[in-house]
Design a protein around this motif. Sequence first.
Motif, PDB file in Angstrom:
ATOM      1  N   ARG A  67      -7.376  11.559  -3.218  1.00 27.52           N
ATOM      2  CA  ARG A  67      -5.966  11.188  -3.059  1.00 27.52           C
ATOM      3  C   ARG A  67      -5.402  11.793  -1.777  1.00 27.52           C
ATOM      4  O   ARG A  67      -4.707  11.139  -1.015  1.00 27.52           O
ATOM      5  CB  ARG A  67      -5.151  11.631  -4.273  1.00 27.52           C
ATOM      6  CG  ARG A  67      -3.698  11.190  -4.224  1.00 27.52           C
ATOM      7  CD  ARG A  67      -2.913  11.504  -5.496  1.00 27.52           C
ATOM      8  NE  ARG A  67      -3.064  12.880  -5.940  1.00 27.52           N
ATOM      9  CZ  ARG A  67      -3.779  13.270  -7.000  1.00 27.52           C
ATOM     10  NH1 ARG A  67      -4.403  12.387  -7.748  1.00 27.52           N
ATOM     11  NH2 ARG A  67      -3.863  14.545  -7.340  1.00 27.52           N
ATOM     12  N   ARG A  68      -5.728  13.058  -1.507  1.00 28.62           N
ATOM     13  CA  ARG A  68      -5.247  13.706  -0.284  1.00 28.62           C
ATOM     14  C   ARG A  68      -5.764  12.968   0.957  1.00 28.62           C
ATOM     15  O   ARG A  68      -5.016  12.746   1.911  1.00 28.62           O
ATOM     16  CB  ARG A  68      -5.691  15.164  -0.219  1.00 28.62           C
ATOM     17  CG  ARG A  68      -4.924  16.068  -1.145  1.00 28.62           C
ATOM     18  CD  ARG A  68      -5.480  17.494  -1.013  1.00 28.62           C
ATOM     19  NE  ARG A  68      -4.568  18.438  -1.565  1.00 28.62           N
ATOM     20  CZ  ARG A  68      -3.506  18.931  -0.942  1.00 28.62           C
ATOM     21  NH1 ARG A  68      -3.230  18.549   0.266  1.00 28.62           N
ATOM     22  NH2 ARG A  68      -2.712  19.784  -1.534  1.00 28.62           N
ATOM     23  N   GLU A  71      -4.016   9.728   1.511  1.00 31.77           N
ATOM     24  CA  GLU A  71      -2.666   9.935   2.039  1.00 31.77           C
ATOM     25  C   GLU A  71      -2.676  10.487   3.459  1.00 31.77           C
ATOM     26  O   GLU A  71      -1.622  10.735   4.036  1.00 31.77           O
ATOM     27  CB  GLU A  71      -1.892  10.882   1.110  1.00 31.77           C
ATOM     28  CG  GLU A  71      -1.632  10.283  -0.259  1.00 31.77           C
ATOM     29  CD  GLU A  71      -1.116  11.282  -1.277  1.00 31.77           C
ATOM     30  OE1 GLU A  71      -1.105  12.508  -0.989  1.00 31.77           O
ATOM     31  OE2 GLU A  71      -0.730  10.828  -2.377  1.00 31.77           O
TER      32      GLU A  71
END
Length: 112
Positions: A67-68, A71
Amino acid sequence: PKEAVEKFTNVKLLCEAGTGYNNIPTTTARSLGIAVSNIPTYSTSSVAHMVITYVMSFSAAMFAQGRRLFEGDQTNFNVFQHPIYEITGKTLGLVGGSGTIGTAVIPSHRFG
């Protein structure tokens, strides 16, 4: 749904293309003379492998790290922000028993 099955006029068999009956109103179907069937061993190995994949992914915080990255945050490569849990030597507990899938997971989890 029950209402849909009650409208069947010439159906003799409902076959679930999977392992469960949770989406078939079996009592209604059988009361109308409709046999209900499934495929009890459908995809057993694939589901067992997915369980092990999730165990390994969660232990390494793969979802949080992914997810990081998605993003655009690459700081996790400089300062590790998610703990990694070793699974070697751990005991895997199967909640829900050792049915067809649980039994397939048991020999798949030898991590050390």
